[in-house]
Design an enzyme around this catalytic site. Structure first.
Site, PDB file in Angstrom:
ATOM      1  N   ILE A 153       3.517  -4.005  -3.433  1.00 45.99           N
ATOM      2  CA  ILE A 153       2.710  -3.627  -1.817  1.00 45.99           C
ATOM      3  C   ILE A 153       2.036  -1.916  -1.947  1.00 45.99           C
ATOM      4  CG2 ILE A 153       2.568  -3.680   0.003  1.00 45.99           C
ATOM      5  CD1 ILE A 153       4.775  -6.163  -0.005  1.00 45.99           C
ATOM      6  N   GLU A 154       1.446  -1.569  -1.829  1.00 47.89           N
ATOM      7  CA  GLU A 154       0.946  -0.119  -2.066  1.00 47.89           C
ATOM      8  C   GLU A 154      -0.364   0.701  -1.177  1.00 47.89           C
ATOM      9  OE1 GLU A 154      -0.209   1.803  -6.709  1.00 47.89           O
ATOM     10  OE2 GLU A 154       0.232  -0.888  -6.298  1.00 47.89           O
TER      11      GLU A 154
END
Length: 327
Positions: free
Chosen positions: A146-147
């Protein structure tokens, strides 16, 4: 993480310019034995030609890998918008790893492509897509990378967290890791929130894996920075998850550097940094070590960052260093 992904045969930067790239219950003691995925380098499954996992494992002296990335084709799981995971694409190679005593994590998300949580509008629909991948590959481990904008999007964070809980309920014993941006000072506030929301949803997180790369802070000792990031994240994980035992908390931490030249260009992770990180990880019995990325290590070349480390090295030199970590 801040990795480089080639989607199908099109090269694309995996990590945007930003800070670096956990359970609800706590144990009272920590084991120091290695697991099948104590060392699990990322493999860019969108590279061309398609990586041969069994060959990479043998030549790199590792047993296990983290495979990226499952993204979306609408509300339908897809390998980088090219292959349907329900078909068991690459299952034969995964089975070879398992037969040799290794295993795989499959990672959802990454910095390129759109993660399923943006298209599946209910936790149930989202969990069904995650579950289809788990079932297709008989997975014991999944990862959520998740970025970028996803690390700060409240709606998808909430949906994903609830879906992860449903997924774990459907697959007892399934291990889940979160892969998040980091700085030497630790997770960003957004990253801490992702961990907190997973905890609030009742997810039993196996690991918080930090992307120890691309800090955009200028050249410095990248091994020392990766170790600082791990130490800072350790304190955050203890606080968020309510863990009092240092050893238990260390088993909840994974660290993933980008080999050689990072996307920032002036931050360079060298062999000496790998040895320093492995030494530290061994001293605290870290939960996992990974790298971005096995194909780059195998190529041992100078050139585009999606395929080369751009440092002097022999093929799989970094892999063999990381293989020295035994949990």
């Amino acid at each position: 993480m801040r990795k480089i992904l080639v989607a199908a045969v099109v090269a694309a930067a995996l990590f945007p310019v930003q800070a670096g790239h956990a359970g609800t219950t706590t144990a009272t003691t920590a084991t120091t034995s290695a697991t099948a995925t104590s060392v699990a380098p990322y493999v860019d499954m969108g590279a061309w030609p398609t990586p041969v996992l069994s060959t990479m494992a043998t030549q790199g002296n590792v047993k296990s890998f983290t495979l990226g990335f499952i993204t979306s084709s609408g509300c339908k799981a897809s390998w980088f918008a090219a292959y349907d995971p329900r078909s068991g694409w690459q299952r034969e190679e995964i089975d070879k790893l398992r037969a040799a005593g290794g295993d795989v994590k499959i990672s959802f998300g990454g910095a390129s492509g759109i993660e399923l949580a943006y298209y599946c509008m209910t936790p149930a629909a989202l969990a069904a897509e995650y579950d289809a991948v788990v079932k297709a590959y008989a997975l014991k481990y999944v990862d959520f990378d998740i970025e970028g904008s996803a690390v700060a999007d409240p709606a998808t964070i909430a949906r994903r967290s609830q879906a992860m809980k449903i997924l774990q309920d459907r697959n007892p014993g399934l291990k889940i890791s979160l892969t998040l941006p980091v700085l030497p000072t630790g997770l960003t506030a957004d990253g801490v929130n992702v961990v907190q929301q997973a905890k609030n949803a009742g997810v039993n997180l196996d690991l918080v894996n930090v992307m120890a790369m691309d800090y955009y802070q200028g050249p410095a000792d990248q091994g020392a920075k990766a170790i600082a990031a791990a130490k800072s994240t350790h304190a955050q994980v203890k606080s968020v998850l309510g863990i009092s035992d240092d050893a238990v908390a260390w088993k909840r931490i994974g660290v993933t550097p980008m080999l050689g030249v990072n996307d920032s260009r002036n931050e360079i992770f060298l062999q000496k940094d790998a040895r320093a990180l492995v030494g530290f990880a061994s001293s605290v019995h870290l939960g996992m070590l990974s790298t971005w990325e096995q194909g780059r290590d195998a190529n041992a070349c100078n050139g585009a960052l999606h395929r080369c480390t751009n440092v002097a090295q022999s093929p799989y030199e970094f892999s063999r260093i990381f293989a020295g970590f035994t949990g």
